[in-house]
Structure formats: structure tokens, C-alpha cells
Design an enzyme around this catalytic site. Structure first.
Site, short mmCIF file in Angstrom:
data_model
loop_
_atom_site.label_atom_id
_atom_site.label_comp_id
_atom_site.label_asym_id
_atom_site.label_seq_id
_atom_site.Cartn_x
_atom_site.Cartn_y
_atom_site.Cartn_z
CB ILE A 1 106.24 -8.86 49.66
CG1 ILE A 1 105.25 -8.69 50.83
CG2 ILE A 1 107.43 -9.70 50.08
CD1 ILE A 1 104.60 -10.00 51.27
CB ALA B 1 105.19 -7.09 43.02
CE1 TYR B 2 102.25 -14.18 46.72
CE2 TYR B 2 101.77 -13.11 48.81
CZ TYR B 2 101.68 -14.20 47.98
OH TYR B 2 101.04 -15.34 48.39
CB ALA B 3 101.07 -6.84 49.16
CE LYS C 1 98.83 -14.56 45.70
NZ LYS C 1 98.26 -15.67 44.90
#
Length: 246
Positions: A150, A152-154, A157
Site C-alpha cells: 500500500i 501510496a497510502y503509506a 499518511k
């Protein structure tokens, strides 16, 4: 909607239509806030429930002009903003970086990170001029630790955490605080976008052996937004069930 009394505390909650955002908005409403419910899809807000005094504003938080229009409409309705909760976000797909589509990477960063910049650049000077305010940005434990498949999400954030630390220092001494929360995986409708293997692997990392709940997140946000949390800024509050100990 008529303009509200100037002594009424008001809050913007992005992604307030469902899930974590809805839970945060409802908790803040019970605390006495008037809520500006921002969401790209406002249909779930047709039934406001505890948010019956709220203001519903369609907005694409990834688009700067849409955020500017939403903020102007919110000020027209409420007169001022005391609290901004940046909650809106998307997960993106679960796959290794070498398979990750470029357009999907850009969309996840636009929604999860750029949106926080778009809102804060408008709300921060407004709060600074008033000499008081709270900004609470919803990051994630994976923004601190990373997580396979993940990317992009990590990355987004992690960017939210860094952005929050930066603006907290810019606002220090102004009466405005900026903090993050870093939740572990929480059981919401977004589970439908995750693989079973990803969900099980994320749960296995939590020493408490269970998922975080929306009311627990909402309670933390309500406290960070309160007068009791007046000396802490630039901090990331973990809700990780023991996963993070630093």
C-alpha cells in the site's frame, strides 16, 4: 441557513458522510459543536440524525478550487471555524509498487495528502487571526511504520504527519494547535476495498488482537480538540492497540 451565533463552536469534518468521519462528526455534535459536513458524496447525509443542526457541503477535497468554494460557503453559514478535522481519504489498491498504476498513485496522494494542504492553507490564517483554533489530521499507523503493498497510502499518511509537524511550528504561540492521530486498521466500509490477506495481516500486528473502533477514534479527536489539550502541538497520537510504542 442563517448565520449562527458567534460564540458557538464550529467544526469542519471532511469525509463526514460515512465511517470514521461520520462518527467524529456525531461525537463533536454531542459535544456542542455545529458541524460543517464536507464530503464528495453527501447522499448519506440526507438523514442527519445527531447532526440535525449541521451544514452539508459537497466538496472534492483533492481540488483546491472546490475546497476554496466550500470554505467560503462554510464561513457564510457559520461565520467562523474553530476546529478542522481532515479525515477524508481513500485506500487505493493493495499491490506491490512495481504493479502500482501511476494515475492511482497520483489520486491517492491528491485525496489523502494534497487535501490536507488545501484545507490547512485556508483555515490556518483564519484561526490565527482569531487567536484560537484546533487542527486535527487523520494520518495512520502505516504513515509511521510503512506497510507492504500500500505504498501510496503509506506515503500519503507519512506526508500528513510531516505536514502537521511543520504547520504546528508555524502556528506555535498563535493559539492554534495542529496534531495528528495515527489509527491502526479500523473496521469500516473501506474493508470492501482490501484483500482478506491484507486485513488479516494488519490485525495480526495489533497486540490487543482486535480492530480499532470508530467511537474510540472520535473520543480521541474530541479530546485533542478540547480546551484540555492546549499545550500539545505537532504531535501524533497513536491509536494502535499497542502496535506503536514510540
Amino acid at each position: 441557513m442563517n448565520q449562527l451565533k458567534s460564540d458557538t463552536r464550529t467544526a469542519i469534518v471532511t469525509g463526514a458522510g460515512r465511517g470514521i468521519g461520520r462518527g467524529i462528526a456525531e461525537r463533536l455534535a454531542r459535544e456542542g459543536y455545529r458541524i460543517a459536513c464536507w464530503d464528495i458524496d453527501c447522499s448519506p447525509l440526507d438523514t442527519l440524525g445527531d447532526l440535525h443542526t449541521g451544514f452539508v457541503q459537497p466538496v472534492d477535497v483533492a481540488d483546491a478550487s472546490s475546497v476554496e468554494a466550500a470554505f467560503a460557503a462554510t464561513l457564510e453559514a457559520f461565520g467562523h471555524v474553530d476546529l478542522l478535522v481532515n479525515n477524508a481519504g481513500i485506500n487505493g489498491p493493495v499491490m506491490p509498487i512495481w504493479e502500482y498504476p501511476v494515475d492511482t498513485w497520483n489520486r491517492v496522494l491528491a485525496v489523502d495528502l494534497n487535501s490536507v494542504f488545501h484545507t490547512c492553507r485556508l483555515v490556518a490564517p483564519h484561526m490565527r487571526e482569531r487567536g484560537n483554533g484546533r487542527i486535527v489530521n487523520v494520518a495512520s499507523i502505516v504513515g509511521k511504520e510503512g506497510h507492504p503493498n500500500i505504498c501510496a497510502y503509506a506515503a500519503a499518511k507519512a506526508g500528513v504527519i510531516g505536514l502537521t509537524k511543520s504547520i504546528a511550528r508555524e502556528l506555535a504561540g498563535s493559539g492554534v494547535t495542529a496534531n495528528c492521530i495515527a489509527p491502526a486498521i479500523t473496521e469500516t466500509d473501506l474493508f470492501r476495498e482490501m484483500t482478506k490477506e491484507h486485513i488479516e495481516a494488519s490485525k495480526a500486528r495489533i497486540p490487543m488482537g482486535r480492530f480499532l473502533t470508530i467511537p474510540e477514534i472520535a473520543a480521541m479527536v474530541a479530546w485533542i480538540a478540547s480546551d484540555e489539550c492546549s499545550f500539545t502541538t505537532g504531535f501524533t497520537f497513536d491509536l494502535s492497540g499497542g502496535r506503536a510504542t514510540y
